[in-house]
Motif scaffolding. Structure first.
Motif, PDB file in Angstrom:
ATOM      1  N   UNK A 210       0.889  -1.150   0.003  1.00 37.35           N
ATOM      2  CA  UNK A 210       0.100   0.016   0.097  1.00 37.35           C
ATOM      3  C   UNK A 210       0.987   1.362  -0.074  1.00 37.35           C
ATOM      4  N   UNK A 211       1.990   1.227  -0.053  1.00 44.53           N
ATOM      5  CA  UNK A 211       3.104   2.281  -0.164  1.00 44.53           C
ATOM      6  C   UNK A 211       3.543   2.499  -1.663  1.00 44.53           C
ATOM      7  N   UNK A 212       4.152   3.562  -1.844  1.00 40.51           N
ATOM      8  CA  UNK A 212       4.852   3.764  -3.114  1.00 40.51           C
ATOM      9  C   UNK A 212       6.031   2.865  -3.547  1.00 40.51           C
ATOM     10  N   UNK A 235      26.827  10.744  11.071  1.00 41.99           N
ATOM     11  CA  UNK A 235      25.890   9.602  10.405  1.00 41.99           C
ATOM     12  C   UNK A 235      24.915  10.259   9.790  1.00 41.99           C
ATOM     13  N   UNK A 236      24.747   9.747   8.602  1.00 42.98           N
ATOM     14  CA  UNK A 236      23.749  10.357   7.616  1.00 42.98           C
ATOM     15  C   UNK A 236      22.843   9.203   7.369  1.00 42.98           C
ATOM     16  N   UNK A 237      21.393   9.422   7.737  1.00 40.17           N
ATOM     17  CA  UNK A 237      20.185   8.669   7.621  1.00 40.17           C
ATOM     18  C   UNK A 237      19.241   9.174   6.649  1.00 40.17           C
ATOM     19  N   UNK A 238      19.055   8.561   5.491  1.00 40.74           N
ATOM     20  CA  UNK A 238      18.238   8.838   4.245  1.00 40.74           C
ATOM     21  C   UNK A 238      16.901   8.411   4.273  1.00 40.74           C
ATOM     22  N   UNK A 239      15.915   9.012   4.167  1.00 42.09           N
ATOM     23  CA  UNK A 239      14.488   8.378   4.392  1.00 42.09           C
ATOM     24  C   UNK A 239      13.903   8.774   2.926  1.00 42.09           C
ATOM     25  N   UNK A 240      13.476   7.627   2.335  1.00 35.77           N
ATOM     26  CA  UNK A 240      13.293   7.701   0.889  1.00 35.77           C
ATOM     27  C   UNK A 240      11.648   7.567   0.609  1.00 35.77           C
ATOM     28  N   UNK A 241      11.003   7.398   1.682  1.00 30.83           N
ATOM     29  CA  UNK A 241       9.438   7.300   1.411  1.00 30.83           C
ATOM     30  C   UNK A 241       8.776   8.307   0.829  1.00 30.83           C
ATOM     31  N   UNK A 242       8.942   9.638   1.084  1.00 29.25           N
ATOM     32  CA  UNK A 242       8.580  10.642   0.571  1.00 29.25           C
ATOM     33  C   UNK A 242       8.924  10.937  -1.062  1.00 29.25           C
ATOM     34  N   UNK A 243      10.187  10.835  -1.255  1.00 27.06           N
ATOM     35  CA  UNK A 243      10.688  10.779  -2.779  1.00 27.06           C
ATOM     36  C   UNK A 243       9.827   9.591  -3.493  1.00 27.06           C
ATOM     37  N   UNK A 244       9.865   8.770  -3.231  1.00 24.08           N
ATOM     38  CA  UNK A 244       9.200   7.790  -3.829  1.00 24.08           C
ATOM     39  C   UNK A 244       7.683   8.173  -4.089  1.00 24.08           C
TER      40      UNK A 244
END
Length: 760
Positions: A210-212, A235-244
């Motif tokens: 149900x997610x992109x 530390x870099x934490x990259x969150x991709x949900x909004x981009x997808x």
């Protein structure tokens, strides 16, 4: 050797790199004592990257769904970050942050785990194939790093890609990158394309139909990896949900998309809340976006949010009434607006590490602010309005300028006696336009709409031009130039508030200029001052007051442009030095009033440029002695005398490349060519006209020749010299056309030479 060093220093100092000034509103820098060894040893800096996030998502109806982020905004320091890289993409933002200078990937390059493989073989094999055997136990690899490095060296980038990660790793600061995308490692890679620790890609996602894209970020695993990271570390934490989600926006029903977006923002907010509760007293938490979503891009809300919590920058100054703070960058001199190039220097300062000379950014600071978020929202709105209005108003106006110049020239060649009545109004409108556009900057700040601004521009411009046609040419030229010069002085000494919001002023979203005097108004200011003084000599020929007054005026503008506290435009200072010097000599030196040879004129131009260069040097040396913050001119001097000629060559290359690029694509280059054509034709046809003008309008002609000389210098010593030269040449071509068109109204050549001083 000395002339070569002189020319190299001249070119370097006039680049559009970051510069610094001091002001009463500028917060003080941190001292070394504020960064203790204990803090360095135990500190961790965590950067949460949220591609797709913009200030549109920080409006109240979204923030009410993000209570943790709301609380962090109140407790931390927030700013609007310029993220424009040479190429548009989040990977280019990461690379530019890493370089603290403009950089680009030029391809679809990605980072991989050492144990992964593609169709071309294992990642370790690919790295060895292109760059040699892999040394060390680095977990993340960019296999074709060498091609990326070569591409950036060819584009003349000042920065060294990987310099940030190298500085951290060389000083035993651990580097970690965890994210469900593959571009974030560009931010922390070293000079070999390696990151010590990390995990990227599908291994940090879990299936969710149900997610992109059918997946979602594995926040639990991200949190576990973050907790296992060691100090000191970045530390870099990259969150991709909004981009997808935005990548699939066109496939969504609008209502479903909006609900999905709110759900993604809530998940991100919950994760940020957990992170913030896990921070140690010595830790920092940064939240930023390397790429704004298409809706923000279309609306021209192109600044990226940057939030810092529990950081040194948050303790520089006392908090505001509501405990709120805005980020401040010496790179931009603007409270609330920062550059992505500042991130790496700020982190290096946190660990008490020296900033590499190749980095153009400056460490961030914080200032207390009331209603920080409303201020940033208003700043975004005004910048977006000007950004959208610029192509709608400015570019058509420049085309109008070209048409007016060419039609006027055609009428001159046809020798139509009634042409002055037709063309005087449009010609005067061109001279009045910079004054009008500066006024519009104040109206933008008063909340005028774009439609109201356009109506004001048209009505004010042509009403003023019609009034100018009612008086003789000299009087109108003097008044127009005097008002323009005075208004620029007023705006300059009150913080450039109008220039910030003028379509002919700054472009902070584009990253062209944030402060001081831009090249557009630099050319206007110099051109108007010289034309106004030269025209005044028609009435006050040998007055001592004119000699002293014009000298003080020229020195005042020159000082303003050269000062690192005010104008901070080195190219403008060198241009002003040459143009004002030639103008003053030709107007007031009897020997120089005679026609001089090109060789001697060039000699004088070089002398005045050299004097301006020495003045720049002294001003910046004094500034450096009285301030802990260095300027880009001072840094250029250090690089030159330290023998860093690679850096100097890169600056020269970028300067030449920028002007060559603008010649091909900028409408200003066409405006400059139109002005040059007018000047050339009027000087050559009819034969003997120039000599007669020298006799009848000697002072004015001396001023016009000084402006033409200054335009040449501006073209050479400025990054966007085309723009400065084009605005200066307006104050050469238009007076010449007005004189010639006025002459055509008379019946005899004798009357035409002297009729210019009488009311038409």
């Amino acid at each position: 050797m000395l002339p070569g060093m002189f020319f190299t220093l001249l070119i370097t100092m006039t680049s559009q790199d970051v510069s610094v000034r001091a002001s009463a509103a500028t917060p003080s820098e941190l001292t070394d004592s504020q960064v203790t060894k204990a803090r360095v040893i135990h500190s961790k800096v965590t950067l949460v990257s949220i591609p797709g996030l913009s200030f549109l998502e920080l409006q109240p109806h979204y923030l009410e769904n993000m209570p943790h982020l709301q609380a962090l905004i109140a407790d931390g320091a927030i700013g609007a970050m310029n993220i424009r890289a040479p190429e548009r993409g989040l990977e280019d933002t990461y690379l530019s942050i890493s370089s603290s200078a403009p950089a680009s990937t030029f391809s679809t390059q990605q980072a991989w785990r050492q144990d992964e493989r593609t169709e071309a073989g294992t990642i370790q094999e690919q790295y060895a194939r292109y760059q040699g055997d892999l040394a060390g136990s680095h977990e993340l690899i960019i296999p074709d790093y060498t091609s990326m490095k070569q591409a950036n060296s060819h584009m003349g980038s000042r920065g060294e890609i990987g310099s940030f990660g190298k500085a951290l790793q060389d000083n035993k600061i651990q580097t970690y990158v965890y994210g469900d995308l593959r571009q974030a490692p560009f931010m922390l890679m070293d000079d070999r394309g390696l990151v010590e620790h990390g995990l990227v890609g599908k291994r940090l996602t879990i299936a969710d139909p149900y997610k992109a894209s059918g997946v979602t970020t594995n926040y639990e695993k991200l949190l576990t990896l973050w907790q296992a990271s060691r100090s000191p570390g970045v530390i870099v934490l990259e969150l991709g949900n909004l981009l997808r989600l935005y990548e699939e926006q066109q496939r969504y029903d609008p209502d479903i998309f909006e609900r999905s977006k709110v759900e993604v923002l809530r998940e991100i907010d919950n994760f940020i809340g957990i992170l913030s509760r896990g921070l140690q007293p010595t830790d920092q938490l940064w939240i930023f976006s390397p790429w704004v979503n298409p809706e923000a891009w279309t609306s021209k809300w192109m600044f990226s949010p940057l939030l810092m919590l529990n950081s040194d920058v948050g303790k520089v100054s006392n908090k505001g009434v509501n405990g709120e703070q805005l980020l401040y960058s010496p790179s931009t001199h603007r409270q609330g607006i920062v550059a992505m190039y500042d991130l790496a220097p700020t982190i290096l300062r946190q660990f008490n590490l020296e900033q590499p000379v190749e980095m153009v950014g400056m460490p961030l600071q914080a200032v207390s602010a009331e209603n920080a978020m409303p201020q940033l929202m208003l700043m975004n709105k005004e910048a977006a309005q000007v950004y959208k209005l610029r192509p709608q108003l400015l570019y058509p106006f420049v085309i109008y300028q070209i048409i007016v110049l060419l039609i006027s020239l055609l009428l001159v060649l046809l020798q139509w006696s009634n042409s002055y009545r037709i063309m005087a109004l449009p010609l005067y409108s061109l001279l009045i336009s910079p004054f009008t556009m500066l006024l519009m900057g104040w109206l933008v700040r008063l909340g005028w709409s774009s439609q109201e601004l356009v109506v004001f521009f048209i009505l004010f411009l042509f009403t003023s031009a019609w009034i100018a046609t009612r008086f003789h040419v000299y009087g109108s030229l003097i008044v127009i130039c005097a008002l323009t010069v005075i208004l620029l002085f007023i705006d300059g000494f009150t913080g450039n508030l109008a220039m910030r919001s003028s379509v002919l002023g700054y472009d902070p979203m584009f990253g062209a200029r944030y402060y001081g005097v831009g090249n557009e108004y630099m050319g206007v200011w110099i051109g108007a001052a010289i034309l106004g003084v030269a025209g005044s000599m028609y009435y006050w020929r040998e007055s001592k007051l004119a000699v002293v007054g014009s000298g003080l005026l020229f020195l005042g503008i020159l000082y303003y442009m050269a000062s690192p506290v005010w104008g901070t435009n080195a190219g403008g200072a060198l241009t002003a030095g040459a143009a004002f010097g030639i103008a003053w000599l030709r107007l007031f030196s009897k020997r120089m009033r005679l026609q001089i040879q090109w060789g001697k004129l060039l000699m004088w131009i070089m002398i005045f440029v050299g004097m301006a260069l020495v003045g720049l040097w002294l001003l910046n040396a004094g500034f450096r002695a009285s301030s802990e913050t260095d300027s880009h001119i001072g840094r250029a001097m250090d690089a030159l005398f330290a023998g860093n000629f690679d850096l100097i060559r890169g600056v020269i290359w970028r300067k030449l490349a920028m002007n060559i690029h603008l010649i091909g694509v900028s409408v200003w280059s066409k405006a400059l060519l139109a002005s040059l054509l007018v000047m050339a034709v009027l000087l050559l046809k009819p034969a003997g006209l120039f000599r007669r003008w020298q006799e009848a309008h000697g002072s004015l002609m001396h001023g016009l020749s000084a402006n033409a000389s200054g335009a040449i210098v501006a073209l050479i010593v400025n990054d966007s010299g085309i723009v400065a030269a084009a605005t200066m040449m307006v104050f050469v071509a238009i007076p010449m056309l007005l004189i010639r068109l006025q002459e055509l109204r008379t019946t005899t050549e004798t009357e035409s030479v002297y009729s210019i001083g009488h009311t038409p």
